[in-house]
Design a protein around this motif. Structure first.
Motif, PDB file in Angstrom:
ATOM      1  N   GLY A  45     -38.847   0.913   5.523  1.00 38.83           N
ATOM      2  CA  GLY A  45     -39.878   0.159   6.242  1.00 38.83           C
ATOM      3  C   GLY A  45     -40.639   1.020   7.242  1.00 38.83           C
ATOM      4  O   GLY A  45     -40.562   2.260   7.240  1.00 38.83           O
ATOM      5  N   GLU A  73     -34.072   2.020  -0.850  1.00 38.74           N
ATOM      6  CA  GLU A  73     -34.500   0.664  -0.485  1.00 38.74           C
ATOM      7  C   GLU A  73     -33.698  -0.324  -1.339  1.00 38.74           C
ATOM      8  O   GLU A  73     -33.829  -0.323  -2.565  1.00 38.74           O
ATOM      9  N   TYR A  75     -33.458  -3.790  -0.707  1.00 36.13           N
ATOM     10  CA  TYR A  75     -33.825  -5.202  -0.564  1.00 36.13           C
ATOM     11  C   TYR A  75     -35.185  -5.472  -1.190  1.00 36.13           C
ATOM     12  O   TYR A  75     -35.354  -6.411  -1.946  1.00 36.13           O
ATOM     13  N   GLU A 145     -31.596  -7.027  11.562  1.00 42.21           N
ATOM     14  CA  GLU A 145     -30.299  -7.595  11.977  1.00 42.21           C
ATOM     15  C   GLU A 145     -29.646  -8.388  10.853  1.00 42.21           C
ATOM     16  O   GLU A 145     -28.442  -8.316  10.626  1.00 42.21           O
ATOM     17  N   TYR A 175     -26.607  -6.470  -0.651  1.00 43.42           N
ATOM     18  CA  TYR A 175     -27.012  -5.194  -0.043  1.00 43.42           C
ATOM     19  C   TYR A 175     -25.793  -4.367   0.370  1.00 43.42           C
ATOM     20  O   TYR A 175     -25.613  -3.215  -0.036  1.00 43.42           O
ATOM     21  N   ASP A 200     -30.498  -0.301  13.736  1.00 42.46           N
ATOM     22  CA  ASP A 200     -31.190  -1.564  13.967  1.00 42.46           C
ATOM     23  C   ASP A 200     -30.972  -2.033  15.391  1.00 42.46           C
ATOM     24  O   ASP A 200     -30.028  -1.643  16.065  1.00 42.46           O
ATOM     25  N   ASN A 201     -31.865  -2.945  15.807  1.00 38.79           N
ATOM     26  CA  ASN A 201     -31.874  -3.488  17.163  1.00 38.79           C
ATOM     27  C   ASN A 201     -30.778  -4.504  17.397  1.00 38.79           C
ATOM     28  O   ASN A 201     -31.059  -5.579  17.897  1.00 38.79           O
TER      29      ASN A 201
HETATM   30  N1  NAD Z   1     -40.799  -1.925  14.236  1.00 37.34           N
HETATM   31  C1  NAD Z   1     -40.284  -1.628  15.416  1.00 37.34           C
HETATM   32  O1  NAD Z   1     -40.975  -1.613  16.444  1.00 37.34           O
HETATM   33  C2  NAD Z   1     -38.806  -1.295  15.533  1.00 37.34           C
HETATM   34  C3  NAD Z   1     -38.399  -0.543  16.638  1.00 37.34           C
HETATM   35  C4  NAD Z   1     -37.045  -0.307  16.832  1.00 37.34           C
HETATM   36  C5  NAD Z   1     -36.133  -0.783  15.918  1.00 37.34           C
HETATM   37  N2  NAD Z   1     -36.553  -1.473  14.823  1.00 37.34           N
HETATM   38  C6  NAD Z   1     -35.501  -1.961  13.898  1.00 37.34           C
HETATM   39  O2  NAD Z   1     -35.835  -1.676  12.573  1.00 37.34           O
HETATM   40  C7  NAD Z   1     -35.824  -2.860  11.792  1.00 37.34           C
HETATM   41  C8  NAD Z   1     -36.882  -2.735  10.724  1.00 37.34           C
HETATM   42  O3  NAD Z   1     -38.140  -2.634  11.339  1.00 37.34           O
HETATM   43  P1  NAD Z   1     -39.393  -2.160  10.517  1.00 37.34           P
HETATM   44  O4  NAD Z   1     -40.510  -1.996  11.473  1.00 37.34           O
HETATM   45  O5  NAD Z   1     -39.062  -1.030   9.634  1.00 37.34           O
HETATM   46  O6  NAD Z   1     -39.661  -3.464   9.628  1.00 37.34           O
HETATM   47  P2  NAD Z   1     -40.343  -3.544   8.213  1.00 37.34           P
HETATM   48  O7  NAD Z   1     -40.665  -4.961   8.011  1.00 37.34           O
HETATM   49  O8  NAD Z   1     -41.402  -2.523   8.067  1.00 37.34           O
HETATM   50  O9  NAD Z   1     -39.154  -3.126   7.218  1.00 37.34           O
HETATM   51  C9  NAD Z   1     -38.003  -3.917   7.117  1.00 37.34           C
HETATM   52  C10 NAD Z   1     -36.961  -3.168   6.304  1.00 37.34           C
HETATM   53  O10 NAD Z   1     -35.781  -3.962   6.276  1.00 37.34           O
HETATM   54  C11 NAD Z   1     -35.492  -4.348   4.932  1.00 37.34           C
HETATM   55  N3  NAD Z   1     -34.958  -5.701   4.946  1.00 37.34           N
HETATM   56  C12 NAD Z   1     -35.572  -6.840   5.315  1.00 37.34           C
HETATM   57  N4  NAD Z   1     -34.757  -7.893   5.158  1.00 37.34           N
HETATM   58  C13 NAD Z   1     -33.583  -7.403   4.677  1.00 37.34           C
HETATM   59  C14 NAD Z   1     -32.340  -7.986   4.307  1.00 37.34           C
HETATM   60  N5  NAD Z   1     -32.135  -9.308   4.392  1.00 37.34           N
HETATM   61  N6  NAD Z   1     -31.362  -7.181   3.852  1.00 37.34           N
HETATM   62  C15 NAD Z   1     -31.547  -5.851   3.780  1.00 37.34           C
HETATM   63  N7  NAD Z   1     -32.710  -5.225   4.090  1.00 37.34           N
HETATM   64  C16 NAD Z   1     -33.708  -6.001   4.550  1.00 37.34           C
HETATM   65  C17 NAD Z   1     -36.824  -4.239   4.201  1.00 37.34           C
HETATM   66  O11 NAD Z   1     -36.630  -4.113   2.825  1.00 37.34           O
HETATM   67  C18 NAD Z   1     -37.398  -2.983   4.858  1.00 37.34           C
HETATM   68  O12 NAD Z   1     -36.813  -1.832   4.338  1.00 37.34           O
HETATM   69  C19 NAD Z   1     -36.028  -3.978  12.800  1.00 37.34           C
HETATM   70  O13 NAD Z   1     -35.487  -5.184  12.388  1.00 37.34           O
HETATM   71  C20 NAD Z   1     -35.334  -3.451  14.020  1.00 37.34           C
HETATM   72  O14 NAD Z   1     -33.953  -3.771  13.982  1.00 37.34           O
HETATM   73  C21 NAD Z   1     -37.876  -1.731  14.621  1.00 37.34           C
END
Ligand code: NAD
Ligand code: 44H
Length: 537
Positions: A45, A73, A75, A145, A175, A200-201
């Protein structure tokens, strides 16, 4: 200008348009990575593209690293099919600085991308090969999460997990089952060491991953579906670690304004995609400059010098404090408050919300007044300074296209960690009083009002995706703005659901204030703005 191996041969055009390009020989890096992978990341992501991939790119440029990243990836396979493969795993990072300047970087550090899909025999086999390599030091995760959750709302294993637990590691479909199967390949290849690093957060994210993987190791070993020593390999051998981490970099979804900027430069084929599984992806990612990745230094197979790329390696205790500071107090709760009220009040930009005095005051109160008193200074970052920067520089950054709608995603999964920890700290401290919390309950009431899917003008809006949406919207579906409602009766069950709030709000006596706020918020159109104004002025 096309973002792929062919298009990037014309370096001059990209450089003339202001793009920084990889300064290493990508073919050599790709070959070395393929033969001796050291870092595989799960979750292709936006945060991964903006943060981890950029750190590795910097270290490749500096010559600190000689190999890149593999991404898997498990999911949303569409990300790999529609973004990674057509662009030969390149992406564009657009860094949006608070002073309005923009940095454009072609990220080439991801050199292999795979679907973690046991139906895709070839790629699943390749993943097992990677997991069998002596060289593999870490597998990291940004899978949200909910990605670590093995259980349904009924408290039982989800059907996918139950199927995998009964069938064994051969061809899992859940997963974490798939990840556990890869670890089983590593076990069979000689019980090789590895760090499994959740980024993850979520609070104590390493423990969440450990518990989820551990459930499979336990189930499979106990039922004779895997070698009996697999469980001890995962849980007690010390060969598999699950470090805790804190990650921070605001990374909004790919935004149309950035797409337009890149198109103006002449970059082709930029179209973003909303996948069938609701991921918002594009060949580019836009993010702020500020970033922190703090990691417990527990790597049984060693690790490269990632600290040279700005990552901070420290003790578990320090990660715990820094994570509590960011996720439970100084950033993420403020984000969720703005997300909920932003959606209700028709905002589509977080930075615009910070111009609304009531919303600004609300997040200041949550951060400085309610949160800070229970934060333990982690030492490596000062909470007050961190909060000051979040409130005065990062969230109001007008160049960041971050939206309340993105942050409102999965709120049911986030309230417990983002607010529940503070409530627990108040409840546990004899010098503090849960009854003094006035703004956190306002966010809770705001979220329940948000679940009605009707904005402050009385118009329906689309709720962001959330695994508990159906069940939760049903609770408030009978309420109409302005109509007389027995709020206590409607909210009775949900307010004592500790799986949402992290605590039982009724048991702590916080239900009354939430109900009072909620009553105000449903008084009619305009009531959300009025309630916010009343309690923040
Ligand atoms: N975007 C931000 O600002 C940020 C900053 C710090 C931490 N994060 C952490 O990273 C995570 C992902 O953020 P992102 O910006 O990449 O989001 P995104 O929407 O771009 O990507 C989400 C990722 O999580 C996967 N995913 C979604 N639902 C899932 C599930 N049920 N089981 C397994 N995989 C699943 C998706 O396939 C994708 O790879 C956040 O939830 C957070 O915990 C994000
Ligand atoms: O990524 P989520 O869905 O856990 O939360 C949404 C935002 O609060 C989050 O992505 C922040 O932008 C991030 O935590 C900043 O470091």
């Amino acid at each position: 200008m096309r973002l792929n191996n062919e298009g990037l041969k014309d370096r001059k055009s990209w450089e003339n348009a202001g793009y920084s390009l990889p300064e290493y020989d990508r073919e050599t890096v790709t070959k070395a990575t393929s033969e001796n992978p050291f870092w595989i990341h799960f979750g292709a992501g936006n945060i991964f593209r903006a943060f981890q991939a950029n750190v590795v790119q910097d270290l490749l440029n500096q010559g600190v690293l000689d190999r890149g990243l593999v991404v898997a990836e498990g999911y949303d396979y569409e990300i790999i099919q529609k973004m990674n493969h057509p662009h030969d795993d390149y992406s564009i990072l657009v860094t949006l600085k608070a002073n309005g300047t923009v940095e454009k970087t072609i990220i080439g550090s991801v050199v292999e991308s795979l679907a973690l899909d046991s139906d895709n025999a070839e790629q699943f086999q390749r993943l097992k090969e990677i997991f069998s390599a002596d060289s593999l030091q870490m597998a990291s995760f940004t899978i949200t999460e909910k990605g670590y959750n093995l259980y349904g709302a009924d408290g039982k294993f989800t059907p996918l997990v139950a199927t995998d637990l009964a069938a064994g590691p051969e061809a899992p479909i859940s997963y974490i089952g798939k990840v556990a199967s890869l670890l089983y390949a590593r076990f069979l290849a000689g019980e090789k060491p590895i760090a499994m690093v959740s980024m993850d957060n979520c609070s104590h994210n390493g423990d969440k991953l450990a518990a989820a993987i551990g459930a499979f190791a336990d189930g499979w070993s106990r039922n004779g579906l895997a070698d009996k020593d697999f469980e001890s390999y995962i849980k007690t051998s010390g060969k598999v670690s699950f470090p805790w981490t804190m990650i921070d970099k605001i990374t909004p979804r790919p935004d149309a304004s950035i797409e337009a900027l890149l198109k103006k430069d002449g970059v082709e084929e930029l179209d973003p995609v909303i996948t069938g599984k609701h991921t918002y992806v594009a060949p580019f990612v836009n993010a702020e400059e500020c970033q922190y990745l703090v990691i417990e230094d527990n790597f049984p197979n060693g690790r490269p010098a990632l600290e040279k790329g700005g990552l901070i390696f420290t003790t578990r205790e320090t990660v715990d404090k820094v994570e509590k500071m960011k996720v439970c107090t100084c950033l993420n709760p403020l984000h969720t408050a703005l997300a909920v009220f932003g959606c209700l009040m028709g905002y589509t930009l977080i930075s615009e919300e910070m111009k609304n005095p009531s919303l600004k005051k609300l997040v200041e109160q949550i951060g400085y007044t309610e949160g800070l008193p229970v934060v333990v200074n982690p030492g490596i970052l000062d909470p007050k300074e961190f909060l000051d920067t979040v409130l005065n520089v990062r969230i109001p950054n007008p160049f960041m296209p971050d939206t309340p709608q993105r942050i409102a995603t999965d709120t049911s999964q986030k309230l417990a960690i983002r607010f529940g920890e503070t409530i627990k700290a108040y409840a546990a401290d004899p010098k503090l009083n849960v009854g003094d919390l006035k703004f956190i309950p306002l966010v809770f009431a705001g979220w329940l009002r948000y679940l009605m899917g009707v904005d402050d003008n009385g118009k329906a809006f689309t709720l962001s995706s959330d695994p508990r949406l159906q069940e939760l919207t049903a609770i408030v579906s009978g309420i109409s703005l302005g109509a007389s409602t027995d709020v206590e009766a409607v909210l009775d069950n949900v307010l004592s659901d500790a799986s949402i709030w992290g605590v039982d709000l009724k048991a702590l006596g916080m239900d009354t204030i939430v109900c009072r706020y909620f009553q105000g918020l449903i008084a009619g159109p305009g009531a959300v703005a009025a309630v916010l104004n009343k309690y923040t002025s």
